[in-house]
Design a protein around this motif. Structure first.
Motif, PDB file in Angstrom:
ATOM      1  N   LYS A  53       0.795  -1.247  -0.226  1.00 52.54           N
ATOM      2  CA  LYS A  53       0.107   0.059  -0.046  1.00 52.54           C
ATOM      3  C   LYS A  53       0.882   1.245  -0.060  1.00 52.54           C
ATOM      4  CE  LYS A  53      -3.966  -2.197   2.267  1.00 52.54           C
ATOM      5  NZ  LYS A  53      -4.783  -2.183   3.701  1.00 52.54           N
ATOM      6  N   ILE A  54       2.147   1.186  -0.256  1.00 53.89           N
ATOM      7  CA  ILE A  54       2.982   2.240  -0.097  1.00 53.89           C
ATOM      8  C   ILE A  54       3.129   2.790  -1.598  1.00 53.89           C
ATOM      9  CG2 ILE A  54       5.333   3.149   0.130  1.00 53.89           C
ATOM     10  CD1 ILE A  54       4.016   2.286   2.689  1.00 53.89           C
ATOM     11  N   VAL A  55       3.001   4.089  -1.531  1.00 49.76           N
ATOM     12  CA  VAL A  55       2.859   4.706  -3.171  1.00 49.76           C
ATOM     13  C   VAL A  55       4.366   4.707  -3.602  1.00 49.76           C
ATOM     14  CG1 VAL A  55       2.456   6.798  -4.248  1.00 49.76           C
ATOM     15  CG2 VAL A  55       0.966   6.235  -2.289  1.00 49.76           C
ATOM     16  N   GLN A  56       5.298   5.273  -2.809  1.00 49.43           N
ATOM     17  CA  GLN A  56       6.584   5.407  -3.199  1.00 49.43           C
ATOM     18  C   GLN A  56       7.192   3.934  -3.416  1.00 49.43           C
ATOM     19  OE1 GLN A  56       5.751   6.497  -0.335  1.00 49.43           O
ATOM     20  NE2 GLN A  56       7.402   6.570   1.296  1.00 49.43           N
ATOM     21  N   PRO A  57       8.291   3.831  -4.210  1.00 51.78           N
ATOM     22  CA  PRO A  57       9.045   2.708  -4.339  1.00 51.78           C
ATOM     23  C   PRO A  57       9.611   2.182  -3.051  1.00 51.78           C
ATOM     24  CG  PRO A  57       9.478   3.981  -6.430  1.00 51.78           C
ATOM     25  CD  PRO A  57       8.896   4.840  -5.130  1.00 51.78           C
ATOM     26  N   VAL A  58       9.333   1.057  -2.782  1.00 51.85           N
ATOM     27  CA  VAL A  58       9.995   0.621  -1.572  1.00 51.85           C
ATOM     28  C   VAL A  58      10.543  -1.060  -1.539  1.00 51.85           C
ATOM     29  CG1 VAL A  58       7.946  -0.110  -0.320  1.00 51.85           C
ATOM     30  CG2 VAL A  58       9.583  -0.029   1.024  1.00 51.85           C
ATOM     31  N   GLU A  59      11.657  -1.316  -1.105  1.00 52.86           N
ATOM     32  CA  GLU A  59      12.037  -2.645  -1.156  1.00 52.86           C
ATOM     33  C   GLU A  59      12.147  -3.052   0.381  1.00 52.86           C
ATOM     34  OE1 GLU A  59      12.721  -4.742  -3.458  1.00 52.86           O
ATOM     35  OE2 GLU A  59      12.604  -3.677  -5.307  1.00 52.86           O
ATOM     36  N   VAL A  60      11.737  -4.222   0.694  1.00 54.23           N
ATOM     37  CA  VAL A  60      11.969  -4.800   2.360  1.00 54.23           C
ATOM     38  C   VAL A  60      12.611  -6.035   2.165  1.00 54.23           C
ATOM     39  CG1 VAL A  60      10.705  -5.572   4.004  1.00 54.23           C
ATOM     40  CG2 VAL A  60       9.683  -3.761   2.806  1.00 54.23           C
ATOM     41  N   LEU A  61      13.849  -6.193   2.736  1.00 50.24           N
ATOM     42  CA  LEU A  61      14.353  -7.443   3.209  1.00 50.24           C
ATOM     43  C   LEU A  61      14.231  -7.949   4.627  1.00 50.24           C
ATOM     44  CD1 LEU A  61      18.047  -6.777   2.211  1.00 50.24           C
ATOM     45  CD2 LEU A  61      16.648  -8.398   1.251  1.00 50.24           C
ATOM     46  N   SER A  62      13.601  -9.112   4.497  1.00 50.40           N
ATOM     47  CA  SER A  62      13.205  -9.686   5.872  1.00 50.40           C
ATOM     48  C   SER A  62      13.243 -11.207   5.890  1.00 50.40           C
ATOM     49  CB  SER A  62      11.776  -9.251   6.466  1.00 50.40           C
ATOM     50  OG  SER A  62      10.887  -9.550   5.383  1.00 50.40           O
ATOM     51  N   GLY A  63      13.135 -11.836   6.881  1.00 52.81           N
ATOM     52  CA  GLY A  63      13.200 -13.483   6.938  1.00 52.81           C
ATOM     53  C   GLY A  63      14.196 -14.072   5.990  1.00 52.81           C
ATOM     54  N   ASP A  64      14.065 -15.059   5.439  1.00 48.15           N
ATOM     55  CA  ASP A  64      15.094 -15.710   4.629  1.00 48.15           C
ATOM     56  C   ASP A  64      16.030 -14.932   3.907  1.00 48.15           C
ATOM     57  OD1 ASP A  64      14.309 -17.949   6.055  1.00 48.15           O
ATOM     58  OD2 ASP A  64      13.300 -18.911   4.392  1.00 48.15           O
ATOM     59  N   LYS A  65      15.512 -13.887   3.182  1.00 50.41           N
ATOM     60  CA  LYS A  65      16.002 -12.836   2.265  1.00 50.41           C
ATOM     61  C   LYS A  65      17.117 -12.291   3.095  1.00 50.41           C
ATOM     62  CE  LYS A  65      13.829 -10.714  -0.545  1.00 50.41           C
ATOM     63  NZ  LYS A  65      12.827  -9.636  -1.381  1.00 50.41           N
ATOM     64  N   LEU A 133      21.359  -7.439  13.687  1.00 49.21           N
ATOM     65  CA  LEU A 133      20.319  -7.242  14.690  1.00 49.21           C
ATOM     66  C   LEU A 133      19.250  -6.857  14.244  1.00 49.21           C
ATOM     67  CD1 LEU A 133      22.477  -5.615  17.531  1.00 49.21           C
ATOM     68  CD2 LEU A 133      21.720  -7.848  17.239  1.00 49.21           C
ATOM     69  N   ALA A 134      18.792  -6.785  12.575  1.00 47.95           N
ATOM     70  CA  ALA A 134      17.777  -6.302  12.150  1.00 47.95           C
ATOM     71  C   ALA A 134      16.684  -7.476  12.178  1.00 47.95           C
ATOM     72  CB  ALA A 134      18.269  -5.741  10.683  1.00 47.95           C
ATOM     73  N   ASN A 135      15.419  -7.013  12.251  1.00 51.00           N
ATOM     74  CA  ASN A 135      14.136  -7.724  12.154  1.00 51.00           C
ATOM     75  C   ASN A 135      13.936  -7.668  10.460  1.00 51.00           C
ATOM     76  OD1 ASN A 135      13.874  -8.512  14.424  1.00 51.00           O
ATOM     77  ND2 ASN A 135      12.173  -7.445  15.188  1.00 51.00           N
ATOM     78  N   GLN A 136      14.180  -6.356   9.953  1.00 49.76           N
ATOM     79  CA  GLN A 136      13.776  -6.260   8.514  1.00 49.76           C
ATOM     80  C   GLN A 136      14.599  -4.904   8.072  1.00 49.76           C
ATOM     81  OE1 GLN A 136       9.343  -6.113   8.187  1.00 49.76           O
ATOM     82  NE2 GLN A 136       9.510  -3.885   7.875  1.00 49.76           N
ATOM     83  N   ILE A 137      14.815  -4.843   6.847  1.00 54.44           N
ATOM     84  CA  ILE A 137      15.764  -3.347   6.403  1.00 54.44           C
ATOM     85  C   ILE A 137      14.731  -2.880   5.199  1.00 54.44           C
ATOM     86  CG2 ILE A 137      17.650  -2.435   5.466  1.00 54.44           C
ATOM     87  CD1 ILE A 137      19.186  -4.813   6.651  1.00 54.44           C
ATOM     88  N   GLU A 138      14.195  -1.697   5.435  1.00 51.38           N
ATOM     89  CA  GLU A 138      13.417  -1.108   4.399  1.00 51.38           C
ATOM     90  C   GLU A 138      14.184  -0.059   3.480  1.00 51.38           C
ATOM     91  OE1 GLU A 138       9.974  -1.280   7.594  1.00 51.38           O
ATOM     92  OE2 GLU A 138      10.732   0.666   6.865  1.00 51.38           O
ATOM     93  N   VAL A 139      14.393   0.171   2.119  1.00 49.15           N
ATOM     94  CA  VAL A 139      14.969   1.193   1.273  1.00 49.15           C
ATOM     95  C   VAL A 139      13.823   1.770   0.598  1.00 49.15           C
ATOM     96  CG1 VAL A 139      16.682   1.291  -0.545  1.00 49.15           C
ATOM     97  CG2 VAL A 139      16.909  -0.498   1.257  1.00 49.15           C
ATOM     98  N   PHE A 140      13.659   2.727   0.872  1.00 46.20           N
ATOM     99  CA  PHE A 140      12.794   3.881  -0.103  1.00 46.20           C
ATOM    100  C   PHE A 140      13.316   4.615  -0.968  1.00 46.20           C
ATOM    101  CE2 PHE A 140      11.198   3.354   4.189  1.00 46.20           C
ATOM    102  CZ  PHE A 140       9.781   3.238   4.167  1.00 46.20           C
ATOM    103  N   LYS A 141      13.049   4.415  -2.171  1.00 42.97           N
ATOM    104  CA  LYS A 141      13.629   5.343  -3.380  1.00 42.97           C
ATOM    105  C   LYS A 141      12.407   6.031  -4.144  1.00 42.97           C
ATOM    106  CE  LYS A 141      14.194   1.359  -4.700  1.00 42.97           C
ATOM    107  NZ  LYS A 141      14.617  -0.065  -5.745  1.00 42.97           N
ATOM    108  N   GLY A 142      13.115   7.043  -4.785  1.00 42.44           N
ATOM    109  CA  GLY A 142      12.077   8.049  -5.424  1.00 42.44           C
ATOM    110  C   GLY A 142      11.882   9.583  -4.633  1.00 42.44           C
ATOM    111  N   PRO A 143      11.214  10.386  -5.617  1.00 43.98           N
ATOM    112  CA  PRO A 143      11.199  11.641  -5.008  1.00 43.98           C
ATOM    113  C   PRO A 143      10.322  11.792  -3.796  1.00 43.98           C
ATOM    114  CG  PRO A 143       9.575  11.422  -6.918  1.00 43.98           C
ATOM    115  CD  PRO A 143      10.702   9.978  -7.140  1.00 43.98           C
ATOM    116  N   SER A 144       9.628  11.037  -3.565  1.00 40.94           N
ATOM    117  CA  SER A 144       8.647  10.989  -2.317  1.00 40.94           C
ATOM    118  C   SER A 144       9.578  10.697  -1.123  1.00 40.94           C
ATOM    119  CB  SER A 144       7.574   9.892  -2.251  1.00 40.94           C
ATOM    120  OG  SER A 144       8.127   8.520  -2.501  1.00 40.94           O
ATOM    121  N   THR A 145      10.635  10.478  -1.234  1.00 36.02           N
ATOM    122  CA  THR A 145      11.554  10.447   0.170  1.00 36.02           C
ATOM    123  C   THR A 145      11.777  11.686   0.539  1.00 36.02           C
ATOM    124  OG1 THR A 145      13.346  10.313  -1.321  1.00 36.02           O
ATOM    125  CG2 THR A 145      12.641   8.344  -0.895  1.00 36.02           C
TER     126      THR A 145
END
Length: 317
Positions: A53-65, A133-145
């Motif tokens: 549901k996020i408008v801006q481009p976002v990549e999420v690293l979690s779990g096995d990845k 120690l991260a549960n997940q890592i989020e990377v936001f890209k694009g002008p909305s940052t």
């Protein structure tokens, strides 16, 4: 006019294919059940929305990845994502590069709060965030940052550590531990984490110890490339129908060499010593006023020292 004639073998093949196609059109009863994928909530979003549901481009690293991608530095950990790379100034330093932009153009957050280090000043300065120690890592890209400030024109990398719990966990006690060995430096990384929760409070403990010697390259040992990192944190929080409140204290110690300045008989090598103590307080209220579903706020204090040594003498603080 002659009508086309079908050979018996051709007719048999056609009938067989028709029966196979009809069989494929009838799905198995087990396939009719809808499969619901686990939802991923993006913590770096001001509204706490799901990844879909996020408008801006976002990549999420979690779990096995995330487990596969984890490395000594935050930059190396996220470098496998599309449009993301890393700086490199030896094994101890790696800052994310988002769509070709780095330094002060990329904002680094620890559970929504700034990393508060000087990694954006020079490429030989390390980030004070431990990816193990991260549960997940989020990377936001694009002008909305730009919603995250002028320091995020290139992108935002938010590391969610989950130290301060906002509600009860699924199990009263959980944890994880990991150890990795690096044959290139004869070094290892060890990590442990424990979380405990009841219906009204939660406790958290974590720690990482990393010790790598000089790395071996194709032409022999890379002088002054050793890394020694120690970090850990404790946290406590309480929650209920009214909301939540929690506090954490974290300590980050990092000593590493600069292989670009290994030193020689006339000039000593350059090593860097980083020490950070971080205090975080987070709280939220449910339905505090009419028309408001919730209010959340965070408060942080950081004590940070960065010292560069030329041999045994202090060069820069």
């Amino acid at each position: 006019m002659k009508r086309p004639a079908f050979a018996p073998l051709s007719l048999a093949i056609v009938l067989s294919l028709s029966q196979w196609a009809n069989a494929q059109e009838v799905p198995d009863a087990a396939d009719k059940k809808a499969k619901t994928l686990e939802a991923i909530e993006v913590k770096g979003s001001p509204l706490g929305l799901g990844a879909d549901k996020i408008v801006q481009p976002v990549e999420v690293l979690s779990g096995d990845k995330l487990d596969i991608a984890k490395s000594n530095t935050l930059g190396e950990t996220v470098a496998s994502l599309p449009g993301v790379n890393t700086t490199y100034f030896g094994p101890g330093v790696g800052r994310p590069v988002v769509r070709g932009l780095d330094g002060s153009r990329v904002s680094l957050l620890s559970s929504g709060m700034g990393s508060d280090d000087v990694s954006n000043v020079s490429q030989d300065h390390a980030v004070t965030i431990e990816p193990f120690l991260a549960n997940q890592i989020e990377v936001f890209k694009g002008p909305s940052t730009l919603l995250y400030g002028t320091g995020a024109i290139g992108g935002v990398v938010n590391v969610v550590d989950g130290r301060i719990q906002e509600g009860p966990m699924d199990a009263p006690l959980s944890g994880r531990a990991e150890m990795r060995y690096d044959s290139g430096s004869h070094g290892f990384t060890g990590m442990a984490r424990v979380d405990s929760s009841t219906d009204t409070y939660a406790l958290h403990f974590d720690g990482v110890y990393r010790n790598n010697g000089n790395y071996r390259g194709s032409n022999g040992e890379i002088a002054n490339s050793a890394v020694d990192t120690k970090t850990g944190a404790i946290a406590a929080s309480t929650f209920g129908d009214w909301g939540f409140a929690g506090f954490s204290v974290a300590r980050f110690l990092n000593n590493y060499g600069n292989p670009a300045e290994p030193g020689d008989a006339l000039e000593p090598g350059v090593t860097l010593n980083m020490a950070q103590t971080r205090y975080d307080f987070k709280a939220g209220l449910q339905k505090p006023f009419k028309g408001f579903d919730s209010i959340k706020f965070s408060l942080g204090r950081t004590e940070y020292t960065h010292t560069e040594f030329e041999g045994n003498e202090i060069g820069t603080v």
